[in-house]
Write an enzyme that holds these catalytic residues in place. Structure first.
Site, short mmCIF file in Angstrom:
data_model
loop_
_atom_site.label_atom_id
_atom_site.label_comp_id
_atom_site.label_asym_id
_atom_site.label_seq_id
_atom_site.Cartn_x
_atom_site.Cartn_y
_atom_site.Cartn_z
CG HIS A 3 -1.65 1.09 1.37
ND1 HIS A 3 -3.14 0.85 1.34
CD2 HIS A 3 -1.72 2.44 1.17
CE1 HIS A 3 -3.83 2.00 1.55
NE2 HIS A 3 -2.92 3.01 1.37
CG ASP A 53 -8.66 -1.47 -1.79
OD1 ASP A 53 -8.84 -2.38 -0.75
OD2 ASP A 53 -8.51 -0.25 -1.74
#
Length: 423
Positions: A178, A304
């Protein structure tokens, strides 16, 4: 046995694309080719007008289980996956507790075995998501873990990241990252630009992503690790990934449907439903992501999938959590926004939703071939449908009410029909 009649059978690995029949016996694909219905089949599915593709694979979902099951749990997440045509998903480790030990991993993995689709649990890179102390990756790998990620938080310590990459290289598994440097973020969830100025909201600069992606592409080149750049959102980050690939680094990148469909302007229309990390950015960024998908710089489409409660999303832009649900709209958005608009062929879209994610995690599925797992989706690419109800516990999506093409009619996992919608 199941007989699927006259589907357009598409296998992205081999390029097979032909209208024919398909026979499933137990949990395997027995035969692809013209087959007579001799009355011995348990089910015969008329698939005229439908595409039969490998079951979709999503390497980036949040099922919130354990710890946040009011948002989603393994059962509701699996149902959402099946409804979207997914037969395999990889869950992130930012649960409560964090998946940073063999005991926690095994408890979740044991429950996953009972689900109708294949739910694979990733483990944390750092203990407690603290970014300082590495989890026992050797023990976790021995227990069955096949991917590591601290998704939700960036790993800021460069030396730590390098050591983690060296370890995953040794184990032969991917590390998923991330990429958001807090130094470039005034307020999360909205791009720092024209829209954030209108809203008097600090926002998150594209630099937050770009500097991290540049660093980690370099580390990938040095270590030889397989590095997955998650939910890429900026044109600058796409360029860094492209350059790293050209140098031979084992970097893959994910694009989420919301990042190739929407821009920062969506925040003005949808409010907190369009708040996400990393944020929706400019039209120029969106177009660079689409170009990245076209040229192969971005190899994977991943949702996601980030469910939240209505109460949470009803808070102010500054207070609401980031993220949207994505599993049930992903294929439809891919067809509507990429295939129908001429950016990708159907085969290219399926590559990014089946075989490419399968290869990242060294999975046998993701292929529609004789002898392979009977994981497949049957969908009508031309059929329009309105996004209304969700199998997920959550409905936090800006796409509610949208008309999309590509209706999923059957999802089959391990030879069992796990989702059926012929209406």
């Amino acid at each position: 046995m199941i007989l699927i009649k006259q589907a357009r059978v598409m296998d992205p690995e081999t390029g097979f694309d032909q209208v024919t029949d398909l026979v499933i016996e137990k949990d395997k694909i027995l035969r692809i080719g013209e087959t007579d219905d001799d009355g011995t089949f348990e089910r015969v599915l008329d698939a005229r007008g439908m595409i039969a593709a490998p079951g979709l694979i999503d390497v980036h979902v949040h099922f919130r289980d354990p710890g946040f099951t009011y948002k989603e749990d393994l059962d509701s997440g699996a149902a959402a996956a099946a409804a979207g045509g997914f037969t395999t998903v990889v869950c992130m480790a930012n649960t409560k507790p964090v998946v940073d030990s063999v005991e926690i991993y095994q408890e979740i993995a044991g429950r996953c075995e009972k689900l109708p689709v294949k739910v694979i649990q990733a483990a944390a890179v750092s203990k407690g998501f603290g970014g300082q102390e590495m989890t026992d990756m050797d023990a976790l790998y021995e227990a069955g873990v096949r991917g590591f990620t601290d998704d939700g938080l960036p790993l800021m310590d460069e030396e730590f990241v390098k050591k983690a990459m060296e370890k995953v290289k040794e184990l032969g598994v991917p590390i998923s990252l991330h990429e958001e440097d807090p130094a470039y973020i005034e307020q999360q969830g909205v791009n720092q630009g024209e829209v954030s100025k209108k809203l008097n909201y600090g926002g998150a600069s594209f630099m937050a992503e770009a500097v991290m992606v540049k660093r980690d592409c370099h580390l990938a080149e040095i270590t030889g690790a397989t590095v997955d750049i998650q939910h890429i959102s900026s044109g600058a980050a796409v360029e860094y990934v492209k350059a790293a690939k050209e140098k031979g680094a084992h970097v893959v990148a994910e694009a989420s449907p919301h990042h190739f469909t929407l821009t920062e302007e969506a925040v003005l229309e949808y409010g907190t439903l369009a708040r996400m990390n990393p944020p929706l950015r400019t039209e120029e960024d969106r177009q660079r992501i689409i170009k990245g998908l076209q040229e192969g710089t971005i190899e994977i489409i991943a949702t996601d999938h980030a469910p939240h409660s209505k109460e949470e999303k009803a808070k102010s832009l500054a207070e609401a959590p980031s993220g949207i649900t994505g599993l049930e709209t992903s294929l439809g958005l891919g067809i509507t926004e990429l295939v129908e608009k001429g950016y990708l062929t159907m085969m290219q879209l399926l590559e990014k939703m089946t075989i490419n994610p399968a290869k990242l995690y060294h999975m046998e599925q993701g292929r529609l071939q004789e002898g392979k797992p009977a994981d497949l989706v049957l969908f009508d690419p031309a059929e329009e449908w309105i996004v209304k109800e969700y199998k997920s516990k959550a409905s936090n999506s800006p796409f509610t009410g949208w008309k999309l093409k590509g209706k999923v009619h059957y999802t089959i996992c391990n030879g069992t029909i796990v989702h059926e919608d012929m209406f």
